[in-house]
Enzyme design. Structure first.
Site, PDB file in Angstrom:
ATOM      1  N   GLU A 365      40.778 101.715  71.595  1.00 15.53           N
ATOM      2  CA  GLU A 365      41.489 101.908  70.332  1.00 15.53           C
ATOM      3  C   GLU A 365      40.814 102.998  69.502  1.00 15.53           C
ATOM      4  O   GLU A 365      39.610 102.933  69.235  1.00 15.53           O
ATOM      5  CB  GLU A 365      41.513 100.590  69.558  1.00 15.53           C
ATOM      6  CG  GLU A 365      42.301  99.503  70.282  1.00 15.53           C
ATOM      7  CD  GLU A 365      41.951  98.097  69.813  1.00 15.53           C
ATOM      8  OE1 GLU A 365      41.293  97.976  68.755  1.00 15.53           O
ATOM      9  OE2 GLU A 365      42.322  97.136  70.503  1.00 15.53           O
ATOM     10  N   LEU A 394      46.804  98.607  70.572  1.00 15.38           N
ATOM     11  CA  LEU A 394      46.004  97.554  69.944  1.00 15.38           C
ATOM     12  C   LEU A 394      46.219  96.268  70.742  1.00 15.38           C
ATOM     13  O   LEU A 394      46.904  95.344  70.313  1.00 15.38           O
ATOM     14  CB  LEU A 394      46.430  97.365  68.487  1.00 15.38           C
ATOM     15  CG  LEU A 394      45.517  96.500  67.627  1.00 15.38           C
ATOM     16  CD1 LEU A 394      44.166  97.160  67.447  1.00 15.38           C
ATOM     17  CD2 LEU A 394      46.153  96.250  66.267  1.00 15.38           C
ATOM     18  N   GLU A 396      43.822  94.054  73.474  1.00 16.80           N
ATOM     19  CA  GLU A 396      42.579  93.925  74.239  1.00 16.80           C
ATOM     20  C   GLU A 396      42.810  93.487  75.680  1.00 16.80           C
ATOM     21  O   GLU A 396      42.068  93.885  76.585  1.00 16.80           O
ATOM     22  CB  GLU A 396      41.621  92.962  73.534  1.00 16.80           C
ATOM     23  CG  GLU A 396      40.939  93.533  72.310  1.00 16.80           C
ATOM     24  CD  GLU A 396      41.834  93.646  71.092  1.00 16.80           C
ATOM     25  OE1 GLU A 396      41.505  94.407  70.162  1.00 16.80           O
ATOM     26  OE2 GLU A 396      42.889  92.969  71.081  1.00 16.80           O
ATOM     27  N   GLN A 418      36.765  97.609  70.334  1.00 17.94           N
ATOM     28  CA  GLN A 418      36.311  98.164  69.063  1.00 17.94           C
ATOM     29  C   GLN A 418      35.193  97.345  68.425  1.00 17.94           C
ATOM     30  O   GLN A 418      34.236  97.891  67.878  1.00 17.94           O
ATOM     31  CB  GLN A 418      37.501  98.289  68.113  1.00 17.94           C
ATOM     32  CG  GLN A 418      37.304  99.321  67.043  1.00 17.94           C
ATOM     33  CD  GLN A 418      38.627  99.704  66.408  1.00 17.94           C
ATOM     34  OE1 GLN A 418      39.152  98.980  65.578  1.00 17.94           O
ATOM     35  NE2 GLN A 418      39.178 100.848  66.790  1.00 17.94           N
ATOM     36  N   PHE A 419      35.308  96.027  68.471  1.00 13.06           N
ATOM     37  CA  PHE A 419      34.243  95.104  68.069  1.00 13.06           C
ATOM     38  C   PHE A 419      34.252  93.961  69.075  1.00 13.06           C
ATOM     39  O   PHE A 419      35.320  93.485  69.465  1.00 13.06           O
ATOM     40  CB  PHE A 419      34.472  94.552  66.656  1.00 13.06           C
ATOM     41  CG  PHE A 419      34.377  95.594  65.570  1.00 13.06           C
ATOM     42  CD1 PHE A 419      33.166  95.861  64.947  1.00 13.06           C
ATOM     43  CD2 PHE A 419      35.491  96.316  65.180  1.00 13.06           C
ATOM     44  CE1 PHE A 419      33.073  96.829  63.956  1.00 13.06           C
ATOM     45  CE2 PHE A 419      35.413  97.286  64.187  1.00 13.06           C
ATOM     46  CZ  PHE A 419      34.198  97.546  63.573  1.00 13.06           C
ATOM     47  N   ILE A 423      37.267  90.715  71.618  1.00 15.76           N
ATOM     48  CA  ILE A 423      37.437  90.771  73.069  1.00 15.76           C
ATOM     49  C   ILE A 423      38.211  89.578  73.608  1.00 15.76           C
ATOM     50  O   ILE A 423      38.757  89.617  74.711  1.00 15.76           O
ATOM     51  CB  ILE A 423      36.072  90.865  73.777  1.00 15.76           C
ATOM     52  CG1 ILE A 423      36.241  91.459  75.183  1.00 15.76           C
ATOM     53  CG2 ILE A 423      35.366  89.504  73.822  1.00 15.76           C
ATOM     54  CD1 ILE A 423      34.928  91.838  75.840  1.00 15.76           C
ATOM     55  N   PRO A 425      41.172  88.086  73.190  1.00 17.96           N
ATOM     56  CA  PRO A 425      42.515  88.206  73.777  1.00 17.96           C
ATOM     57  C   PRO A 425      42.493  88.732  75.211  1.00 17.96           C
ATOM     58  O   PRO A 425      43.439  88.512  75.968  1.00 17.96           O
ATOM     59  CB  PRO A 425      43.230  89.176  72.831  1.00 17.96           C
ATOM     60  CG  PRO A 425      42.540  89.001  71.527  1.00 17.96           C
ATOM     61  CD  PRO A 425      41.094  88.762  71.878  1.00 17.96           C
ATOM     62  N   HIS A 466      33.594  90.588  62.669  1.00 20.86           N
ATOM     63  CA  HIS A 466      32.859  91.846  62.791  1.00 20.86           C
ATOM     64  C   HIS A 466      31.353  91.577  62.782  1.00 20.86           C
ATOM     65  O   HIS A 466      30.578  92.485  62.496  1.00 20.86           O
ATOM     66  CB  HIS A 466      33.189  92.802  61.632  1.00 20.86           C
ATOM     67  CG  HIS A 466      34.603  93.259  61.590  1.00 20.86           C
ATOM     68  ND1 HIS A 466      35.613  92.495  61.043  1.00 20.86           N
ATOM     69  CD2 HIS A 466      35.196  94.404  62.031  1.00 20.86           C
ATOM     70  CE1 HIS A 466      36.762  93.151  61.133  1.00 20.86           C
ATOM     71  NE2 HIS A 466      36.539  94.304  61.727  1.00 20.86           N
TER      72      HIS A 466
END
Length: 815
Positions: A365, A394, A396, A418-419, A423, A425, A466
């Protein structure tokens, strides 16, 4: 003599029709043989493709270099593709020479030479890998096609929709075939599948009668030609019957009416196809019967021979779990200077990979330019090759699943989540495909790839999604490599090794360290499973990794006296360096773990358990091992929650002092009550300004605010208000630029500016003083006005001693 077939009744030559009929019967009679053997107690499980045999006709349109991702009722398709009756029989008996080495259920077809991808049990989980293989073909400029089939019940899985979307987005050469038998084990799907619900565009789908082999063949021919011509994915919805129970563990007479079961046999694809051949003079009733009996005997012989074959070997239980560990002899020279940030080291490593490894593909992403990833890790890659550095949707599961198929095809995916908190999903793809593919195919298939993700906390405002580290979740999954670098050199070296490895590797990048300048020593490929000794000592072995390496270093620097502690940066979580830790503990007699992850089922607990199960290590212990960790609790948005949950200086220092002062005997003799969880004493006003709660003061200092996840420094690009200017709340005073954006810094009060402590072009750090503000109606605050500027070149601990202490206040965990 038989009459020649009428071309009006078939699209095939007579020889092709006869060969296809043989494949159909081999499938049907193989199923019946397995059912019979189950009733004789000679097998464990059977799942049939009876009623679905017409799909074999689609295989006639495929070429040898095409790929197939069939589902478990595609027995006839796989036989037509090239699997043998012996292959099926070996799989039924779970023999060592079967395609899975006896590890997979029947119906989970696989053959590397035939490009039949190893099927997983979670329905729909093979569809995104199918897209990955198709993308690989597309990247190589080939005209190959990927066949991907599923049942209509699987079409309710999220991965089905993600796969269809990704295939359409990138115009991938995938032929999706839904085999609709209208029932999911016992649940009717006639009104709940996505076609019936109107979710799919029915105009895009060829609807075909699955009892008509000729019709299925024609639909397959059109679909394959469409995909092969580069026109994007093609879609077939095939109405079939399920003649058998769902599996050998089921009895459909319990939930389907007798007349329904009887009526469906009028749509038997084999009977209809064979009757057409008899009508056309290719067969007689007698020759058709003889063919059936001939194949029945072939099945008996094949299964009898397979039953006597070699069984799996118990000592090979972990064979093919991983590929062989290897470390590249060298890596390209990186221009990192005497110091740099982890993100700089990773970015340069990525550029080296892009330049020297043509099979590497980057995907995630926002990774393409101009953004180059939210942490700038992929900056500049898409400018070099936009086909190999691509923004993902978008989604995962798409990222994870496509990586598996792309790696299976032969590429080297280096994909970004991205973070790490996001992960999950894609977790099904990780545990069902990445982790198992090599093992479940007995080494036939593999998926060497890298999934990297920023992780961890110690950055205010991250909240639940996050701020997690999560390495323990990955380390518990067999078949996955996991590393967590804490320095720029290790980040570069571990990435380079992983990119050349033979396994799926998860690389977690600690966000708090991502933007921190660190001294760089030698940069080389780092072997997996080898820890780094940060400092040597004789009194305590302190094992840590990730963000906590910096935390431990801060604690040891502030402790009085020469604390003789041996610090080991584990850095490779799976595999991990048992030998280095065991040797150190036998030398020091004490073991302490500092980790950011949850305590339960954690890497820290694993290390302690392993060390205590080693007799030599256990005998050397002078005190019980100690783990300083985050509790089994989430990280909240308010920094009070975050710093209360995470390990801090105070707790690490206290645990270290107690460990040094205690002995194993005295500890065992003490009946200590569990320490109560301590509430944080940190005031949120220490971390973030609050309009409502800020105490009145005649003057205040404007400082550099938090600028984003992990960002520590910025450059002053413009001063907008001058000394002596009257300003209002929300007025922009200056602008600073980071690697990610330009930020205006605003006043939060009305007042008059004092003398600026910085100039345009200066580098400033988060928390650094910028300019005093004399508020209206107040007297000047001499301390605020005269406070000296922080030197731009000062280290973080020198520049922000108060902020550093505030970051470490509080705590929630008993050591």
């Amino acid at each position: 003599m038989s009459k020649p077939a009428s071309k009006a009744t078939s699209q095939f030559e007579p020889a092709t029709r006869l060969a296809l009929l043989r494949s159909l019967w081999r499938s049907r009679l193989g199923d019946l043989r397995e059912q019979s053997l189950i009733r004789q107690g000679k097998g464990w499980f059977h799942i049939s493709g009876m009623g679905h045999e017409a799909l074999a006709a689609v295989a006639l349109s495929l070429e040898p270099e095409d790929y197939a991702f069939p589902y478990y009722r595609d027995r006839a398709f796989c036989l037509q593709r090239g699997l043998t009756d012996r292959d099926m029989a070996l799989a039924f008996y779970a023999k060592r020479e079967s395609s899975s080495g006896g590890r997979q259920l029947t119906g989970h077809f696989s053959d590397r030479k035939l490009n039949i991808w190893s099927h997983p049990s979670p329905v729909g989980a093979h569809l995104l890998p199918a897209c990955g293989a198709a993308w690989g073909m597309q990247l190589d400029g080939k005209d190959g096609v990927v066949y991907a089939s599923l049942g209509e019940a699987s079409a309710r899985q999220g991965d089905f929709f993600e796969a269809v979307c990704f295939a359409k987005e990138r115009k991938l050469p995938v032929v999706f075939v839904v085999e609709d038998n209208r029932i999911a084990i016992s649940t009717s799907t006639a009104e709940t599948n996505p076609i019936a619900l109107g979710v799919l565009n029915s105009e895009e789908w060829q609807r075909v009668d699955g009892s008509d082999v000729e019709a299925v063949a024609a639909a397959g021919k059109v679909a394959v030609a469409h995909a092969r011509a580069g026109q994007g994915p093609a879609f077939i919805w095939c109405d079939v019957e399920r003649f058998s129970n769902h599996s050998s563990a089921d009895d459909q007479r319990m939930y389907r009416a007798a007349d329904e079961l009887e009526a469906m046999h009028a749509r038997d694809p084999i009977a209809i196809f064979q009757q057409a051949m008899i009508k056309d003079g290719l067969l007689t009733e007698a020759s058709a019967k003889a063919l059936e009996e001939e194949i029945r005997e072939e099945m008996r012989a094949a299964y009898k021979a397979a039953g006597a074959d070699v069984d799996p070997l118990a000592e090979e239980c972990d064979l093919h779990l991983h590929g062989a560990l290897s470390t590249p002899d060298a890596m390209p020279k990186l221009e990192l200077g005497e110091s740099c940030r982890i993100l700089d080291a990773v970015n340069q490593t990525f550029h080296s990979a892009m330049d020297t490894m043509p099979e590497v593909v980057f995907f995630g992403e926002d990774i393409a330019d101009p953004k180059g990833g939210v942490f700038n890790l992929t900056k500049g890659l898409s400018k070099k090759d936009p086909l190999r550095a691509v923004n993902s949707p978008l989604a995962e599961s798409t990222i994870m699943g496509v990586s598996v198929g792309l790696a299976s095809y032969g590429k080297r995916p280096c994909f970004e989540i991205q973070f790490v908190d996001f992960i999950y999903p894609g977790w099904n793809q990780l545990v069902s495909n990445m982790a198992t593919l090599r093992w479940r195919s007995f080494g036939q298939w593999k998926c060497p790839l890298v999934i990297y993700a920023p992780c961890g906390g110690y950055l205010p405002g991250g909240a639940l999604w996050h701020s997690q580290s999560g390495e323990g979740s990955f380390a518990r999954v067999p078949g996955i490599r996991v590393v967590v670098p804490s320095t720029p050199a290790d980040a570069a070296g571990l990435f380079w090794t992983a990119l050349h490895g033979e396994d799926p590797t998860i690389i977690l990048l600690p966000k708090h360290l991502m933007w921190a300048e660190q001294r760089v020593q030698q940069v080389a490929a780092v072997p997996l499973g080898v820890a780094r000794t940060v400092r040597e000592g004789l009194l305590v072995t302190l094992v840590t990794w990730g963000n906590c390496v910096e935390l431990v270093d801060e604690v040891l620097e502030t402790m009085e006296g020469d604390v003789d502690v041996e610090v080991i940066d584990l850095r490779s979580i799976q595999p991990w360096d048992r030998e280095a830790i065991a040797d150190s503990v036998q030398k020091t007699g004490r073991l302490m773990i500092v980790q950011e992850d949850n305590i339960s089922g954690s890497v820290g607990q694993m290390i302690v358990a392993e060390m205590c199960s080693d007799e030599d290590v256990l005998r050397s212990l002078k005190s019980p091992p100690v783990i300083v960790s985050k509790a089994d609790v989430h990280v909240g948005f308010n920094p009070i929650y975050e710093y209360a949950a995470l390990p801090d200086r105070e707790r690490v220092a206290a645990a270290l002092e107690r460990l040094l002062a205690s002995t194993l005997q005295t500890t065992l003799e003490q009946a200590r009550a569990p320490a109560p969880m301590r509430a944080s004493v940190t005031d949120s006003s220490d971390m973030i300004a609050s309009e409502e709660s800020a105490p009145f003061s005649s003057s205040k200092m404007i400082t550099v605010p938090i600028l984003g996840e992990g960002i520590r420094v910025a450059r002053v690009v413009s001063i907008l208000k001058q000394s002596g200017d009257a300003v209002l709340a929300d007025d922009a005073l200056c602008e600073v630029e980071t690697d990610k954006a330009v930020f205006p810094i605003e006043s939060d009060e009305d007042g008059v500016l004092g003398d600026w402590l910085i100039s345009e072009g200066d580098e400033v750090e988060v928390g650094q003083d910028l300019v005093p503000l004399q508020m209206q109606g107040g007297e000047p605050d001499s301390d605020a006005v005269s406070r000296p500027a922080v030197a731009a070149e000062a280290s973080e601990s020198e520049a922000q001693p108060e902020a550093g202490l505030k970051r470490q206040q509080g705590g929630l965990l008993p050591e």
